[in-house]
Design a protein around this motif. Structure first.
Motif, PDB file in Angstrom:
ATOM      1  N   ARG A  20       5.352  41.379  26.058  1.00 49.25           N
ATOM      2  CA  ARG A  20       4.024  41.141  26.639  1.00 49.25           C
ATOM      3  C   ARG A  20       3.514  42.336  27.448  1.00 49.25           C
ATOM      4  N   GLY A  54      -2.889  43.166  28.819  1.00 47.91           N
ATOM      5  CA  GLY A  54      -3.914  42.180  29.131  1.00 47.91           C
ATOM      6  C   GLY A  54      -4.554  41.510  27.936  1.00 47.91           C
ATOM      7  N   ARG A 102       6.030  44.688  40.830  1.00 52.78           N
ATOM      8  CA  ARG A 102       5.599  44.139  39.547  1.00 52.78           C
ATOM      9  C   ARG A 102       6.775  43.648  38.698  1.00 52.78           C
ATOM     10  N   GLU A 134       6.491  40.220  37.182  1.00 50.30           N
ATOM     11  CA  GLU A 134       5.764  39.995  35.933  1.00 50.30           C
ATOM     12  C   GLU A 134       6.743  39.827  34.774  1.00 50.30           C
ATOM     13  N   ASP A 173       7.685  36.661  32.373  1.00 53.94           N
ATOM     14  CA  ASP A 173       7.680  36.791  30.910  1.00 53.94           C
ATOM     15  C   ASP A 173       9.020  36.391  30.310  1.00 53.94           C
ATOM     16  N   LEU A 201       4.785  36.286  41.952  1.00 49.55           N
ATOM     17  CA  LEU A 201       3.708  36.724  41.071  1.00 49.55           C
ATOM     18  C   LEU A 201       2.333  36.396  41.649  1.00 49.55           C
ATOM     19  N   ASN A 215       0.438  39.838  41.699  1.00 48.87           N
ATOM     20  CA  ASN A 215      -0.605  40.011  40.683  1.00 48.87           C
ATOM     21  C   ASN A 215      -1.036  38.656  40.137  1.00 48.87           C
ATOM     22  N   ARG A 236      -3.664  37.667  38.793  1.00 47.86           N
ATOM     23  CA  ARG A 236      -4.412  37.719  37.531  1.00 47.86           C
ATOM     24  C   ARG A 236      -3.493  37.644  36.331  1.00 47.86           C
ATOM     25  N   TYR A 237      -2.216  37.950  36.516  1.00 44.57           N
ATOM     26  CA  TYR A 237      -1.279  37.939  35.403  1.00 44.57           C
ATOM     27  C   TYR A 237      -1.104  36.527  34.834  1.00 44.57           C
TER      28      TYR A 237
END
Length: 461
Positions: free
Chosen positions: A244, A249, A318, A321, A325, A452, A456, A458-459
């Motif tokens: 991913r 995005g 990060r 993220e 995932d 998260l 971030n 928005r992830y």
């Protein structure tokens, strides 16, 4: 890694002269003018655009990749040059090697000099720009066909490449970090339990992803950055392309460009065989865990004091993220968890603006008033400014969130008999706890989701 142009080199005259001499010898042309422009965004290599002219005024354009002087790895650079030459002979679109050596006067490090290939590598342009619309819908298949050519490349000239087991290699990097993480322990156990039978070893690019190839409206022009190439299971490259992180995005699973079926169709056209869905899934899960560990490894360069860097520091925040995932690709994320409601702000003796308001105001000023004043030549400054703004946002969200999520995770860990996530990771490693247990999935999912939402949010959209 992919790179973007930055400001002209101003003080490295000896490097400019050295490149000129190498270019003269490589092309047998009387090079009279040479200028260099360094790129930003490279990982372990220094990369320069070379613009030169010969005595007739004809243009000569090339790209120089070199190790940082004093930190060279001659064997690795020799292997990269060998890969480019072997891949070119096998029909893979790659830049032509003009020269390569362990060092040269002025260059002072192992290097590669290649011809310049035109094309686009910036993900958002490949995903959105109208000029790529004609090729966009077939790119996943085209990339599969290119990977097939890479994997059909003869290995007889590539003895320099290592063939270490990739799972063992990434596990060793993780162990050396000495920071046990429940998500990594869960991933390692799943990967060991579900590993498919190995394919016959082939040339593996090692970092085949969007950003590392050049695209034009006609298709794939060149595959770049062979520094991680090795001999191994060819499906590794296919899985890495599906991670991913390399969709940037976009929603499509293959680099944000297409479907896994299109990728496998293209691959089968070149190789004559089609990996199974289970193989591709295993290598996608492996690639996700690999990027998680490598992200934490990069952050450690800053955290250890080895290399003070706002970019590396931001990478540390990060890592969550890739944790998210990894849980998702393994089907282990608990969708029922939710981040606790933030505590009300504490009473303080300080005047307004409050700390979160200060952080938000500074970020807004940098974004709306300072960033627009930077010129196109100040790419590096723009890049660092974006990172600083993102870190300010992370700090503001963490202050606003308060300790609620940490407190709830601590309570859930206590119900499992663990004092910390580290202890939970160690017990998962010892296999005294099952990674598929509902309560373990719940606490790990909550911890990752909480990180998260701050780092971030928005992830998750």
């Amino acid at each position: 890694m992919a790179v973007t142009p930055d400001s002209p080199v101003s003080e490295e005259v000896s490097l400019t002269e050295g490149v000129g001499e190498v270019l003269r010898a490589a092309t047998s042309r009387a090079v009279t003018e040479v200028s260099l422009r360094q790129f930003t965004g490279g990982a372990s290599k220094q990369v320069y655009a070379v613009d030169a002219r010969d005595e007739t005024g004809a243009s000569l354009c090339a790209v120089l990749r070199r190790d940082p002087p004093g930190h060279g790895d001659a064997d690795r650079m020799r292997a990269e040059a060998a890969c480019l030459r072997a891949a070119a002979a096998a029909g893979v679109p790659v830049p032509a090697v003009l020269a390569a050596a362990d060092t040269a006067p002025g260059i002072d490090a192992p290097y590669l000099l290649m011809n310049m290939v035109e094309g686009e590598s910036i993900p958002r342009k490949l995903h959105r720009d109208p000029e790529f619309a004609p090729v966009r819908e077939r790119l996943a298949g085209d990339l599969g066909r290119v990977l097939g050519l890479i994997h059909r490349t003869p290995l007889d000239t590539l003895d320099l490449l290592d063939d270490q087991d990739p799972l063992e290699a990434i596990e060793q990097i993780y162990r050396d970090l000495d920071e046990p993480r429940p998500t990594v322990e869960m991933g390692l156990r799943w990967l060991r339990e579900h590993r498919p039978p190995p394919r016959r070893k082939a040339l593996v690019h090692g970092d085949f992803r969007i950003g590392n190839f050049l695209i034009t409206p006609d298709g794939v022009r060149a595959v770049l950055d062979w520094e991680l190439a090795h001999r191994g299971d060819p499906v590794e490259d296919l899985g890495w392309l599906c991670v991913r992180a390399w969709r940037f995005g976009a929603s499509a699973p293959v680099g944000g460009l297409g479907t896994r079926e299109q990728l496998l169709d293209g691959y089968a056209q070149t190789t004559g065989f089609r990996p199974t869905a289970a193989e591709l899934h295993w290598w996608e899960a492996f690639g996700t865990l690999k990027w998680l560990v490598l992200s934490r490894f990069q952050a450690e360069r800053h955290l250890s004091g080895e290399e003070r860097s706002v970019e590396l520091a931001a990478i540390g925040r990060r890592v969550c993220e890739s944790e998210y995932d990894l849980l998702a690709v393994l089907g282990l994320f608990d969708e029922s968890v939710a981040v606790p409601t933030p505590f009300e702000p504490m009473v303080t003796v300080h005047d307004r603006p409050e700390l979160t308001e200060i952080l938000d105001l500074v970020a807004e000023t940098l974004t709306e008033e300072i960033a627009p004043t930077l010129t196109a030549e100040q790419q590096r400054q723009r890049f660092l400014l974006r990172i600083c703004v993102n870190l300010l946002g992370t700090a503001s969200r963490e202050l606003h969130a308060g300790p609620a999520a940490t407190d709830e995770v601590t309570v859930l860990l206590g119900e499992l008999g663990c004092d910390s996530e580290t202890e939970l990771a160690e017990r998962l490693r010892a296999e005294s706890l099952s990674y598929s247990d509902k309560e373990i999935r719940r606490v790990v999912s909550l911890a990752v989701l909480s990180r998260l939402q701050v780092a971030n949010p928005r992830y998750l959209k």
